[in-house]
Enzyme design. Structure first.
Site, PDB file in Angstrom:
ATOM      1  N   ASP A 237     -46.347  12.100   8.607  1.00  0.00           N
ATOM      2  CA  ASP A 237     -47.457  12.926   8.110  1.00  0.00           C
ATOM      3  C   ASP A 237     -47.720  12.800   6.615  1.00  0.00           C
ATOM      4  OD1 ASP A 237     -45.288  14.249   7.153  1.00  0.00           O
ATOM      5  OD2 ASP A 237     -45.562  16.064   8.333  1.00  0.00           O
ATOM      6  N   ASP A 261     -49.569  14.923   2.610  1.00  0.00           N
ATOM      7  CA  ASP A 261     -49.297  16.246   3.168  1.00  0.00           C
ATOM      8  C   ASP A 261     -48.587  17.080   2.105  1.00  0.00           C
ATOM      9  OD1 ASP A 261     -49.272  18.292   4.992  1.00  0.00           O
ATOM     10  OD2 ASP A 261     -47.668  17.479   6.207  1.00  0.00           O
ATOM     11  N   ASP A 265     -41.360  19.445   2.393  1.00  0.00           N
ATOM     12  CA  ASP A 265     -41.376  20.290   3.587  1.00  0.00           C
ATOM     13  C   ASP A 265     -39.947  20.460   4.071  1.00  0.00           C
ATOM     14  OD1 ASP A 265     -44.115  20.261   3.428  1.00  0.00           O
ATOM     15  OD2 ASP A 265     -44.444  19.616   5.498  1.00  0.00           O
ATOM     16  N   ARG A 317     -48.917  27.095  -2.303  1.00  0.00           N
ATOM     17  CA  ARG A 317     -47.640  26.858  -1.603  1.00  0.00           C
ATOM     18  C   ARG A 317     -46.536  26.427  -2.564  1.00  0.00           C
ATOM     19  NH1 ARG A 317     -48.983  24.010   4.261  1.00  0.00           N
ATOM     20  NH2 ARG A 317     -50.474  25.576   4.970  1.00  0.00           N
TER      21      ARG A 317
END
Length: 438
Positions: A237, A261, A265, A317
């Site tokens: 991703d 992305d 993560d 984020r």
């Protein structure tokens, strides 16, 4: 025959792949099933049932480190926008290894320096050195010796270094094995223009002192993920660093910018993680901790975010959290366009000693964003302590005050955000030269 085999794997992909669960593994064979089962066991073992003990330990070491520093003198020295003076190490992670001209003779000293939930991560300390001499990445199934891909799949612990500065374009995601350190000190190493780094169902990984930027998805295909196994992967991703079902991960002194992305993560129950001394710029969705509302195993997720600089061109984020416990401490937030810290699914977020400088937009002054109605989020524990709010920034707290915490009589206050300029001054890869203080 080979074409038929690959076509068959595509059929398996469409038959069994659930991307959020299997993490781009098309053929979920016995090898991956065993690797996942072992990872799940490690997640249970790594979980801290008393997370405030970890936050206390971290804050204690910040206070101890600052005792040995003449703050006023240090502040005067660091007043210039670009510091060009002698080596200064302020925060306790940096003071553990930096400003020693013999750092290259004892590289593994770094393995003793992690704090927070990633404390105890030693990477490849127990193994030998592997020197990357080749910046190519042409063979995904049989990586060439001397390449970074060949280094990270080895079974034994390894401390991976580089013989020179280099740009590495990864043709597919770089799938790491356990007990590895990628140490960019002494060189300028850029992972650039290709796929990112995947830390999936492994443990004990350190990535230190490299640049990761302009990351795009890998197209998928046959990729070796260990010495004894390779298999078909679906399209990745485009994360710069993807942490998937892994434990004891420490990311330190990285420069992260522009990925398809996220920059980092951490999902599928990943825990015992520290992200420290990193510099993030020019990106939309920066850190995602927990990818889906249905994966309740993310309750075990515990992450420390410390001494980082969230810089120019960031949108949101920093992090965005689901479930779990997150200690966001002594970071410098100088830019955001939408919000800084957000989440849903009742995460616990303890914000301590951070400096938040709001953007000019009057509608983006709030540090926090909750993706739930107030009737739901008002009970979530999102607390701010000793943070500094500038240019109209504000943190909307919820849940019980920390004064109601059962560990309150033993709580150690964070070091004040007024000193973040010193604590988080030297983020990103340092220009370390052998024989000189780093």
């Amino acid at each position: 025959m080979a074409a038929n085999k690959i076509f068959g794997l595509f059929l398996v992909t469409f038959a069994v792949v659930v991307p959020g669960i299997l993490g781009f593994v098309a053929e979920y064979d016995e090898y991956w099933q065993n690797r996942e089962a072992e990872a799940r066991r490690r997640i249970q073992e790594a979980y801290h049932p008393k997370p405030y003990n970890v936050t206390n330990h971290f804050n204690y070491h910040v206070h101890e480190a600052m005792k040995g520093i003449d703050i006023n003198s240090t502040r005067r020295s660091l007043a210039a926008k670009r510091y060009k003076g002698p080596c200064i190490a302020v925060n306790p992670i940096d003071r553990c290894w930096r400003c020693n001209r013999h750092w290259s003779e004892n590289r593994k000293r770094l393995a003793d320096c992690a704090l927070g939930f990633g404390r105890g991560t030693t990477g490849g300390k127990a193994g030998g050195f592997y020197v990357v001499t080749d910046n190519t990445d042409n063979d995904m199934v049989n990586p060439k010796p001397g390449t970074l891909r060949h280094a990270v799949i080895q079974e034994e612990p390894l401390w991976i270094i580089f013989d020179r500065s280099m740009n590495i374009r990864l043709n597919q995601e770089l799938i790491m094995a356990s007990n590895k350190t990628i140490d960019g000190r002494g060189s300028q190493v850029h992972i650039v223009g290709g796929a990112g780094i995947t830390i999936q169902f492994v443990e004990n990984v350190i990535i230190h002192g490299i640049h990761i930027h302009d990351i795009v998805p890998g197209n998928g295909g046959m990729i070796r993920d260990s010495v004894n196994h390779y298999g078909f992967r679906t399209r990745s991703d485009g994360d710069a660093v993807s942490i998937f079902g892994s434990t004891r991960v420490w990311l330190d002194h990285l420069s992260l910018t522009r990925a398809s992305d996220g920059l980092i993560d951490a999902i599928q129950g990943s825990t015992a993680i520290t992200i420290s001394n990193c510099h993030m710029t020019h990106h939309n969705e920066v850190f995602l901790f927990g990818a889906t509302n249905s994966y309740v195993e993310d309750e075990k997720m515990q992450i420390t975010v410390a001494f980082n600089h969230f810089g120019k061109g960031l949108v949101q984020r920093m992090p965005r959290c689901r479930f779990g416990f997150f200690h966001v401490v002594n970071n410098d937030y100088t830019h955001w366009l939408m919000y800084a810290i957000g989440g849903n699914m009742h995460p616990t977020i303890i914000s301590q000693g951070n400096r938040f400088i709001a953007p000019p937009n009057a509608f983006a002054k709030e540090v926090t964003k909750r993706e739930a109605p107030e009737s739901e989020w008002k009970s979530w524990t999102w607390r701010s302590e000793n943070d500094l709010f500038l240019n109209g920034a504000f943190f909307r707290e919820s849940g019980s005050p920390l004064t109601n915490n059962p560990y309150q009589d033993k709580m150690i206050a964070p070091f004040s955000a007024h000193y973040v300029n010193e604590l988080a001054r030297f983020t990103g890869p340092r220009k370390c030269r052998i024989g000189r203080k780093c």
